[in-house]
Enzyme design. Structure first.
Site, mmCIF file in Angstrom:
data_model
loop_
_atom_site.group_PDB
_atom_site.id
_atom_site.type_symbol
_atom_site.label_atom_id
_atom_site.label_comp_id
_atom_site.label_asym_id
_atom_site.label_seq_id
_atom_site.Cartn_x
_atom_site.Cartn_y
_atom_site.Cartn_z
ATOM 1 N N LYS A 143 0.831 -1.202 0.000
ATOM 2 C CA LYS A 143 0.000 0.000 0.000
ATOM 3 C C LYS A 143 0.864 1.250 0.000
ATOM 4 O O LYS A 143 0.541 2.256 -0.627
ATOM 5 C CB LYS A 143 -0.921 0.011 1.228
ATOM 6 C CG LYS A 143 -1.819 -1.200 1.347
ATOM 7 C CD LYS A 143 -2.893 -1.194 0.265
ATOM 8 C CE LYS A 143 -3.851 -2.348 0.392
ATOM 9 N NZ LYS A 143 -3.279 -3.646 0.054
ATOM 10 N N GLU A 178 -3.662 7.268 7.207
ATOM 11 C CA GLU A 178 -4.435 8.035 6.231
ATOM 12 C C GLU A 178 -5.412 8.897 6.983
ATOM 13 O O GLU A 178 -5.890 8.516 8.055
ATOM 14 C CB GLU A 178 -5.246 7.083 5.357
ATOM 15 C CG GLU A 178 -4.548 6.638 4.104
ATOM 16 C CD GLU A 178 -5.405 5.697 3.300
ATOM 17 O OE1 GLU A 178 -4.871 5.137 2.333
ATOM 18 O OE2 GLU A 178 -6.587 5.526 3.633
ATOM 19 N N HIS A 184 -15.646 -3.435 6.936
ATOM 20 C CA HIS A 184 -14.769 -3.387 5.755
ATOM 21 C C HIS A 184 -14.950 -4.567 4.816
ATOM 22 O O HIS A 184 -14.134 -4.777 3.912
ATOM 23 C CB HIS A 184 -13.297 -3.249 6.161
ATOM 24 C CG HIS A 184 -13.069 -2.079 7.076
ATOM 25 N ND1 HIS A 184 -13.083 -0.783 6.640
ATOM 26 C CD2 HIS A 184 -12.901 -2.029 8.412
ATOM 27 C CE1 HIS A 184 -12.914 0.027 7.671
ATOM 28 N NE2 HIS A 184 -12.793 -0.696 8.754
ATOM 29 N N ARG A 230 -6.204 -7.913 -9.900
ATOM 30 C CA ARG A 230 -6.899 -9.176 -10.162
ATOM 31 C C ARG A 230 -8.335 -8.859 -10.545
ATOM 32 O O ARG A 230 -8.752 -7.707 -10.481
ATOM 33 C CB ARG A 230 -6.915 -10.006 -8.883
ATOM 34 C CG ARG A 230 -7.543 -9.234 -7.738
ATOM 35 C CD ARG A 230 -7.692 -10.042 -6.486
ATOM 36 N NE ARG A 230 -7.826 -9.203 -5.292
ATOM 37 C CZ ARG A 230 -8.933 -8.607 -4.909
ATOM 38 N NH1 ARG A 230 -10.031 -8.753 -5.595
ATOM 39 N NH2 ARG A 230 -8.960 -7.859 -3.822
#
Lengths: 550, 180
Positions: free
Chosen positions: A146, A231, A266, A326
């Site tokens: 990430k 973040e 999530h 993917r």
């Protein structure tokens, strides 16, 4: 066939044209005659379905627990690759390559999850002389971290969520200083992971240290890498992702967006295309950002660029979240609004065909954005059915699917890895199925979706079906007010099903006192009361109940 | 079928149910029953004529003329009840020595490993409080207390592998003199 002429700004790499105007193939076409699907469950069934339609033979791999699973039945050949645990079967590269060799497969489709984003596996597949139906290993690596992907996006001028990439260290002091700079609330996230693991939201500085430690520990356990980054926590963001596709000629296009805002811890629950709030201008802009992201890593195949969208209308801004190298679980909503078969596209691209050949003249970009490669039509909504118990903290549930059927209806598609009578075990992801409804408008798709959810007969394991139904009829959902906190907002105390009707208690009380009717059960060697299961009687009873008790 | 059933897992709804035949001529139309359903403090008795459709669906004919249908499918210790258009999962609350065990143990829901044990025997706990976490399918699942009470029994050990159904912890009632 002539190549598209670019006008004004270049439309990215153009397919090379030979002297007679015919497209010159820089990449030689690869033959794909037999594909081994390195996966299980619904995605393996999905891939097998397309392969059969393309006249390509399919090979399934299965663990001992999956010997009679749907994906094994869906393929032409099958090879057992070990005990139930994924790390002893579906995740073992050598066993999969051996199965490919033994069956003479010439290509491997990795599905999603498992080894699909494992660069070492992708390289091993190519090294073994097989065609990898997926992106180049370098792209997988670039987007796998990430932190690294954020940095790459910054370099490519793609907006990212304000944050901190831990470049000054993982120690608490550096992280705290960075969090102060970004401004609370912040999100602590695992660089190696996804799916909500190793993720913690922190409202204020006094909770920061504890949550960082928790996140690092969870990340280490789940991914073997405890590195975290930060973040800014966005307010009521929408999760909007763009489907991109790249070919081996350097063309990268996008196929519109999917909004996946309704999530539980999530984990996506509802997905739809198009997003209820995207204007054409915003779609073109996000599409261009996604295409640039793909070009930055020389992407080939199907990929998804995920963004967070905040604000409304003209004030809306979007930020790069991550890229998934993917095919995604929710790809069917894109298939329904574009009319494309994305698995087929994956195979064709892997064979070396160009997107121009496959989709026609590719759209021209300008500095504001680029259109989807094909027009989007109608609206599609997907829901995920999980074998979990909403009244028990959504713990995965197991059992036999005593009843599992959806009466056929127009505009509704069911992608599932299970059939009635199958066993739902503990070893794998608890997702049972994806139900996707398509309509001319969002309202039309929603009505078809809710109608199908009402008729879905699932008995034998507890599921989140009640929650899916309640979301589908919720006024906020109907108004399109979806955001990542939707479930938390409307079910703040968790999901509690309505109390059972008095009739349920009466039924439990009388069941053993009323003799069973019907030839099979009465006085026979099997059926209720004899202790021996009579599957036929069960099916008939349950079937009538769904029809009769509504 | 008489007994105590719980619908909706721990913290769900519980009721004691029983039924007896009402004396009278045996009816071709079904069995006349007096059904008792007891929730907590109150109990309700309902007279109803019950029969089965040819496919074994239970048909209830009430004195006020209402007719309703339901289905019960036995699945080991579980009962799947289809009523009111919805599926309900009922489990029989196990009887111990003629007494209903109102404080069943929390069991491991699936094969996994005990990750953290957050309480010890004698601890006062509140409804919803996380007592133990079990690691399974790469996630930590929290086992929460079904009620306010006291930890009576603790067999979970951090790091131990558990099979589904293994009892891990039991929460008993608060002692009467300190109950709030």
């Amino acid at each position: 066939m002539s190549a598209p002429q670019s006008q004004g700004l270049p439309n990215g790499p153009v397919e090379p044209v030979g002297p007679d105007g015919a497209a010159e193939t820089v990449v030689s076409k690869t033959k794909i005659k037999k594909v081994l699907i390195a996966n299980r469950g619904e995605i393996a069934v999905r891939v097998a379905t397309t392969l059969r339609a393309m006249g390509i033979r399919s090979v399934a791999v299965y663990s001992e627990a999956d010997a009679s699973a749907a994906h094994v039945r869906a393929c032409d050949e099958a090879v057992c690759i070990g005990p139930p645990a994924p790390r002893e079967s579906y995740l073992v590269v050598d066993k999969i390559l051996a199965a490919a060799k033994a069956t003479g497969a010439d290509a491997i489709h990795p599905g999603y999850g498992f080894l699909s984003e494992n660069a070492a596996f992708a390289e091993a597949v190519s090294a073994a002389g097989l065609t990898w139906i997926g992106p180049p290993p370098s792209a997988i690596v670039a987007m796998g971290s990430k932190i690294a992907s954020r940095e790459k996006m910054i370099a490519a001028n793609v907006p990212v969520v304000p944050g901190y990439n831990a470049e000054e260290g993982q120690d608490l002091r550096s992280l705290t200083a960075a969090a102060r700079r970004i401004g609370f609330p912040v999100l602590v996230k695992a660089t190696a992971g996804g799916g909500g693991k190793g993720m913690r939201s922190v409202q204020s500085e006094d909770e920061f240290a504890e949550n960082v430690a928790l996140a690092q520990r969870e990340a280490l356990a789940a991914f073997g890498d405890g590195t975290v980054y930060l973040e800014k926590l966005l307010v009521r963001p929408r999760h909007v992702e763009i489907q991109i596709f790249g070919d081996r000629f350097g063309n990268v296009v996008h196929l519109g967006e999917r909004e996946c805002s309704i999530q539980r811890r999530h984990q996506k629950v509802y997905e739809e295309s198009p997003s209820p709030v995207l204007s054409e201008r915003l779609r073109r802009a996000m599409g261009l950002a996604a295409v640039r992201a793909g070009e930055a890593v020389d992407y080939v195949g199907a990929g998804t660029v995920e963004f967070m969208l905040v604000g409304h209308g003209e004030e809306a801004s979007f930020f790069f979240l991550e890229m998934n190298t993917r095919l995604q679980v929710e790809h069917p909503v894109t298939e329904l609004v574009t009319g494309l078969d994305l698995v087929r596209l994956q195979v064709e691209v892997a064979k070396g065909r160009s997107l121009t050949e496959l989709l026609g003249a590719l759209p021209v970009r300008d500095e504001h954005g680029v259109d989807p490669a094909v027009p989007l039509r109608g609206h599609a909504i997907e829901v995920r059915l999980y074998a979990e118990d909403p009244q028990n903290g959504f713990m995965p549930s197991t059992g036999t699917l005593l009843r599992y059927r959806l009466p056929h209806q127009p505009g509704v598609r069911l992608d599932t890895g299970f059939a009635e009578g199958d066993e739902v075990s503990v070893f794998y992801d608890p997702m049972l199925a994806k139900l996707i409804a398509y309509g001319d408008t969002r309202e039309h798709a929603t009505r078809r979706l809710v109608g199908a959810l009402e008729r879905w007969e699932v008995l034998g394991v507890t599921t989140n079906l009640e929650l899916l139904r309640e979301i589908g009829v919720h006024p906020a959902f109907i108004r399109g007010e979806t955001h990542t906190g939707f479930i938390a907002e409307h079910w703040p105390d968790g999901f509690v099903a309505q109390a059972p009707p008095e009739l349920a208690w009466l039924a439990l009380a009388v069941e053993g006192l009323v003799p069973s009717k019907g030839g099979h059960a009465a006085g026979s060697a099997s059926g209720p009361g004899t202790g021996k299961p009579d599957p036929v009687a069960t099916w008939r009873r349950v079937g009538a109940a769904f029809g009769g008790v509504r | 079928m008489s007994g105590v059933f719980r619908i909706g897992g721990l913290g769900g709804h519980e009721a004691k149910v029983s039924a007896e035949r009402v004396t009278g001529p045996v009816n071709d139309a079904g069995v006349e029953l007096l059904v008792h359903v007891g929730h907590g403090a109150g109990e309700r008795a309902t007279e109803v004529l019950v029969s089965r459709d040819p496919d074994d669906t239970l048909v209830f004919r009430f004195p006020d003329g209402r007719v309703e249908r339901a289905v019960v499918v036995r699945d080991g210790k579980r009962r799947w009840v289809v009523a009111g258009g919805r599926v309900h999962l009922a489990t029989e609350v196990v009887q111990k020595k003629g007494q209903v065990d109102l404080n069943p143990s929390l069991e491991a829901p699936m094969p996994g490993k005990v990750a953290r044990v957050l309480v010890k025997v004698g601890d006062r706990v509140t409804k919803g409080q996380t007592l133990i976490t079990v690691e399974a399918m790469k996630m930590e699942h929290a086992l929460k207390s079904p009620k306010d009470g006291v930890v009576e029994l603790l067999t979970a050990v951090e790091g131990a592998l558990v099979a589904p159904g293994t009892p891990l912890v039991k929460v008993g009632d608060l002692p009467a003199e300190v109950a709030q």
